[in-house]
Design a protein around this motif. Structure first.
Motif, PDB file in Angstrom:
ATOM      1  N   LYS A  56       1.298  -1.249   0.416  1.00 21.99           N
ATOM      2  CA  LYS A  56      -0.100  -0.217  -0.188  1.00 21.99           C
ATOM      3  C   LYS A  56       0.822   1.197  -0.269  1.00 21.99           C
ATOM      4  CE  LYS A  56      -3.795  -1.922   2.561  1.00 21.99           C
ATOM      5  NZ  LYS A  56      -3.618  -2.678   2.061  1.00 21.99           N
ATOM      6  N   PRO A  57       0.660   2.042   0.024  1.00 18.97           N
ATOM      7  CA  PRO A  57       0.985   3.834  -0.483  1.00 18.97           C
ATOM      8  C   PRO A  57       1.216   3.864   1.103  1.00 18.97           C
ATOM      9  CG  PRO A  57      -1.520   3.999  -0.898  1.00 18.97           C
ATOM     10  CD  PRO A  57      -0.765   2.514  -0.691  1.00 18.97           C
ATOM     11  N   ASN A  58       2.476   5.017   0.945  1.00 17.39           N
ATOM     12  CA  ASN A  58       2.588   5.224   2.128  1.00 17.39           C
ATOM     13  C   ASN A  58       1.949   6.976   2.190  1.00 17.39           C
ATOM     14  OD1 ASN A  58       5.657   3.949   1.390  1.00 17.39           O
ATOM     15  ND2 ASN A  58       6.107   5.344   3.039  1.00 17.39           N
ATOM     16  N   LEU A  59       1.179   7.563   1.249  1.00 16.79           N
ATOM     17  CA  LEU A  59       0.423   8.606   1.566  1.00 16.79           C
ATOM     18  C   LEU A  59       0.025   8.685   0.805  1.00 16.79           C
ATOM     19  CD1 LEU A  59       3.521  10.329   2.155  1.00 16.79           C
ATOM     20  CD2 LEU A  59       1.736  11.215   3.453  1.00 16.79           C
ATOM     21  N   ILE A  60      -1.796   9.211   0.245  1.00 17.19           N
ATOM     22  CA  ILE A  60      -2.217   9.803  -0.297  1.00 17.19           C
ATOM     23  C   ILE A  60      -2.522  10.863  -1.066  1.00 17.19           C
ATOM     24  CG2 ILE A  60      -4.735   8.864  -1.871  1.00 17.19           C
ATOM     25  CD1 ILE A  60      -5.121   6.313  -0.534  1.00 17.19           C
ATOM     26  N   VAL A  61      -2.369  11.776  -1.791  1.00 14.86           N
ATOM     27  CA  VAL A  61      -2.746  12.655  -2.314  1.00 14.86           C
ATOM     28  C   VAL A  61      -3.403  13.421  -2.710  1.00 14.86           C
ATOM     29  CG1 VAL A  61      -1.824  15.073  -2.859  1.00 14.86           C
ATOM     30  CG2 VAL A  61       0.103  13.781  -1.370  1.00 14.86           C
ATOM     31  N   THR A  62      -5.185  13.846  -2.513  1.00  9.87           N
ATOM     32  CA  THR A  62      -5.843  14.588  -3.496  1.00  9.87           C
ATOM     33  C   THR A  62      -5.750  15.669  -3.939  1.00  9.87           C
ATOM     34  OG1 THR A  62      -7.178  14.346  -1.833  1.00  9.87           O
ATOM     35  CG2 THR A  62      -7.089  12.207  -3.019  1.00  9.87           C
ATOM     36  N   PRO A  63      -4.685  16.333  -4.761  1.00  9.77           N
ATOM     37  CA  PRO A  63      -4.507  17.898  -5.041  1.00  9.77           C
ATOM     38  C   PRO A  63      -6.086  18.546  -5.365  1.00  9.77           C
ATOM     39  CG  PRO A  63      -3.617  16.078  -6.839  1.00  9.77           C
ATOM     40  CD  PRO A  63      -4.599  15.139  -5.872  1.00  9.77           C
ATOM     41  N   HIS A  64      -6.109  19.573  -4.909  1.00 12.74           N
ATOM     42  CA  HIS A  64      -7.366  20.816  -4.817  1.00 12.74           C
ATOM     43  C   HIS A  64      -6.665  21.381  -6.944  1.00 12.74           C
ATOM     44  CE1 HIS A  64      -8.974  19.790  -0.918  1.00 12.74           C
ATOM     45  NE2 HIS A  64      -8.571  18.460  -1.745  1.00 12.74           N
ATOM     46  N   ASN A  65      -5.479  21.663  -6.788  1.00 12.79           N
ATOM     47  CA  ASN A  65      -4.954  22.372  -7.638  1.00 12.79           C
ATOM     48  C   ASN A  65      -3.549  22.239  -7.789  1.00 12.79           C
ATOM     49  OD1 ASN A  65      -3.119  23.356  -6.045  1.00 12.79           O
ATOM     50  ND2 ASN A  65      -5.049  24.253  -4.802  1.00 12.79           N
ATOM     51  N   LEU A  66      -2.689  22.754  -8.796  1.00 12.31           N
ATOM     52  CA  LEU A  66      -1.975  22.022  -9.749  1.00 12.31           C
ATOM     53  C   LEU A  66      -0.900  22.634  -8.548  1.00 12.31           C
ATOM     54  CD1 LEU A  66      -2.037  23.280 -13.411  1.00 12.31           C
ATOM     55  CD2 LEU A  66      -2.948  21.152 -12.424  1.00 12.31           C
ATOM     56  N   PHE A  67      -1.311  23.230  -7.484  1.00 13.32           N
ATOM     57  CA  PHE A  67       0.329  24.059  -7.164  1.00 13.32           C
ATOM     58  C   PHE A  67       0.342  23.050  -6.172  1.00 13.32           C
ATOM     59  CE2 PHE A  67       2.338  25.632  -3.319  1.00 13.32           C
ATOM     60  CZ  PHE A  67       3.385  25.828  -4.270  1.00 13.32           C
ATOM     61  N   HIS A  68      -0.792  21.949  -5.871  1.00 12.57           N
ATOM     62  CA  HIS A  68      -0.685  20.721  -4.540  1.00 12.57           C
ATOM     63  C   HIS A  68       0.514  19.699  -5.437  1.00 12.57           C
ATOM     64  CE1 HIS A  68      -4.105  22.061  -2.572  1.00 12.57           C
ATOM     65  NE2 HIS A  68      -3.431  22.914  -1.685  1.00 12.57           N
ATOM     66  N   ILE A  69       0.023  19.461  -7.204  1.00 14.86           N
ATOM     67  CA  ILE A  69       0.956  18.565  -7.484  1.00 14.86           C
ATOM     68  C   ILE A  69       2.500  19.202  -7.514  1.00 14.86           C
ATOM     69  CG2 ILE A  69       1.108  17.724  -9.690  1.00 14.86           C
ATOM     70  CD1 ILE A  69      -1.872  17.716 -10.220  1.00 14.86           C
ATOM     71  N   GLN A  70       2.659  19.985  -8.428  1.00 17.47           N
ATOM     72  CA  GLN A  70       4.045  20.442  -8.081  1.00 17.47           C
ATOM     73  C   GLN A  70       5.246  20.172  -6.875  1.00 17.47           C
ATOM     74  OE1 GLN A  70       2.935  25.062  -9.690  1.00 17.47           O
ATOM     75  NE2 GLN A  70       3.829  23.942 -11.006  1.00 17.47           N
TER      76      GLN A  70
END
Ligand code: FDA
Length: 504
Positions: A56-70
């Motif tokens: 399983k992943p260490n973390l899950i990120v659900t970005p709300h915008n492109l900056f969160h992805i960057q």
């Protein structure tokens, strides 16, 4: 365990050094979060990967915008975490949410906006949208426009468009990826690119080469295509006693040559036989015609008289109702079913092939024996090519399966218990071995979006030569160009998985 916690801590510190924790609620989920497990499972579309032994992943990120992805990308690289990008989670081998290395999932489910420009007959669609949401959004704006993508409404735009994407109108309009005219993505350095900034070679690569090797594609600009106000559907089923073998034998040469407006696919399954209580094969043909029943009748009577179709076999409907029909929903029900993401998914293993010469009758008979032998829900989907697919050059995009293919096959076996998975996987591999003489050769070709790790996997930092074992099957001569693009845009091979393109 302590190194795992260290990685998570390092990631969180990095992320929150830039964005304070109180401004990012609902963006990062660690294993201790009560939302982690439901979120992880929310789009696991192959229950084979729900097993507790699956990493399983260490973390899950659900970005709300492109900056969160960057930021997620920057902090993952800094902490040596691998990134897996998930849009709709339909990857057959779970590559968008499973890795053997410490990793995090960037799940795009919150980036799903769709904005339609009817003047331009185009739309910008974020990767986290499903194709059902896309069809729904188009239908809300126009009854005479559609988009050529797959049948299952929950399939994600991100994976589907980056790996090809075909459905009931692809003989008229090509693949979903053939109808992409611009894209927005984030590269390995965190730069936001559009078509002009990424350059034509990268834009070529992400339309069929699989997004996961090249970056994170956040949105796609697509062309809407015209559809008539009325389309026509029909179904025909035959068991072996009713002549299914001869019918399918004929279908192989008829269906790929039909007018591009006509899609006639076949599902082959196994049912209990009424006559002897045993099992028998059933061949079910379903047709979609972009036109009226009146025009369809002479077309079918001339090209495929064996089906014995009459006017009363046909049902006219709108194009969006045909979408419901192929997604197995009631055509009279509300369109909102296309927005439903809460579906249960089976455990399955699937494989694919391309057929260039009709399979002889004895070949089909052997295939039926193999299908009847399997004690589970096995089926084949045969999708006729031809039409527009034969007009597009095989190097126009990385998807090489164009002229010269009669049809594609998807073999699939669904099972209830993951404990029995090895048995069923063994069966489908035997079926695949049986089919070798009848399908494409050198290379034996396969469809990337029906991902199959049996074809070969990268081991660590695999070389281009090693990766050819599976790369040529998916991409044929386009594989080399994909590897050259990869070397330009991600020379350090940060974006990698079991079947990512190695840099050349
Ligand atoms: P998922 O999120 O699992 O991603 C698939 C791959 O793409 C992964 O490698 C992932 O990392 C990568 N990826 C996803 N989003 C990305 C992004 N934004 N940027 C970069 N990389 C990204 N196919 C078809 O052609 N016609 C059909 O009718 C169907 N029907 C169908 C039904 C069902 C039930 C299933 C399970 C699958 C299909 N498919 C299909 C296959 C489908 O097209 C294929 O699995 C797609 O890759 C799924 O895309 P998702 O975004 O849902 O998958």
């Amino acid at each position: 365990s302590s190194s795992r916690i260290g990685l998570e801590k390092g990631f969180l510190q990095c992320f929150h050094r830039i964005l304070e924790a109180n401004t990012t609620s609902g963006v990062i989920f660690t294993r201790s979060s009560s939302s982690y497990e439901p979120l992880l499972k929310s789009s696991i579309r192959n229950a084979r990967f729900l097993n507790s032994s699956v990493p399983k992943p260490n973390l899950i990120v659900t970005p709300h915008n492109l900056f969160h992805i960057q930021l997620a990308l920057f902090c993952s690289k800094k902490n040596s975490l691998q990134v897996r990008v998930r849009s709709g989670g339909h990857d057959y081998e779970g590559l968008s949410y499973v890795s053997q290395f410490p990793f995090l999932i960037i799940d795009l489910n919150k980036l799903r906006s769709i904005s339609i420009n009817m003047k331009e007959k185009s739309a910008w669609v974020q990767s986290g949208a499903t194709i059902g949401e896309l069809y729904y959004a188009i239908a809300n704006r126009s009854k005479v426009h559609g988009f050529p993508a797959g049948s299952c409404a929950t399939v994600g735009v991100g994976g589907h468009l980056s790996g090809g994407g075909f459905g009931t109108i692809f003989r008229k309009y090509g693949l979903a990826s053939d109808n992409v005219i611009d894209a927005q993505m984030i590269d390995v350095n965190g730069k936001i690119l559009n078509r002009t900034l990424m350059g034509e070679d990268l834009f070529w690569a992400i339309r069929g080469g699989g997004g996961s090797s090249f970056g994170i594609i956040t949105a796609w600009k697509i062309k809407l295509v015209p559809v008539p106000s009325k389309v026509t559907i029909f179904d025909v089923s035959r068991t072996l006693d009713q002549g299914a073998t001869n019918l399918l034998h004929k279908w192989q040469t008829v269906a790929p040559k039909l007018a591009a407006e006509l899609f006639l696919h076949t599902v082959v399954g196994v049912v209990n036989s009424a006559s002897d209580g045993g099992k028998t094969v059933v061949v079910s043909l379903t047709g979609l015609y972009l036109g009226t029943a009146e025009n369809l009748l002479p077309l079918m009577q001339n090209s495929f008289p064996e089906l014995d179709l009459q006017q009363n076999n046909f049902t006219q409907m709108t194009w969006i109702q045909s979408v419901l029909y192929f997604a197995s929903y009631s055509i009279d029900g509300p369109l909102e079913v296309l927005l439903n993401r809460n579906i249960t998914s089976p455990s399955f293993k699937a494989k694919s092939d391309y057929v260039k010469e009709p399979i002889p009758l004895h070949g089909l008979e052997g295939l039926w024996k193999m299908l009847v032998m399997e004690n589970s829900r096995s089926y084949l989907i045969l999708s006729p090519y031809g039409g527009k697919m034969s007009e597009i050059s095989d190097s126009e995009t990385p998807f090489p399966h164009r002229k010269g293919n009669l049809y594609g096959i998807q073999y699939s076996v669904n099972f209830d218990s993951n404990e029995d998975a090895p048995k069923h996987m063994d069966w489908i591999r035997k079926l695949y071995a049986y089919m070798a003489p009848y399908v494409s050769k050198w290379p034996r070709q396969a469809y990337l979006n029906y991902r199959d790790l049996d074809l070969g996997v990268n081991r660590g930092n695999s070389s281009y030569e090693e990766a050819k074992s599976w790369g040529l099957k998916y991409f044929n001569h386009n594989f080399e160009r994909l590897a050259l693009v990869k070397a330009r845009v991600d020379p350090g091979n940060y974006f990698r998985d079991e079947q990512s393109i190695p840099p050349l």
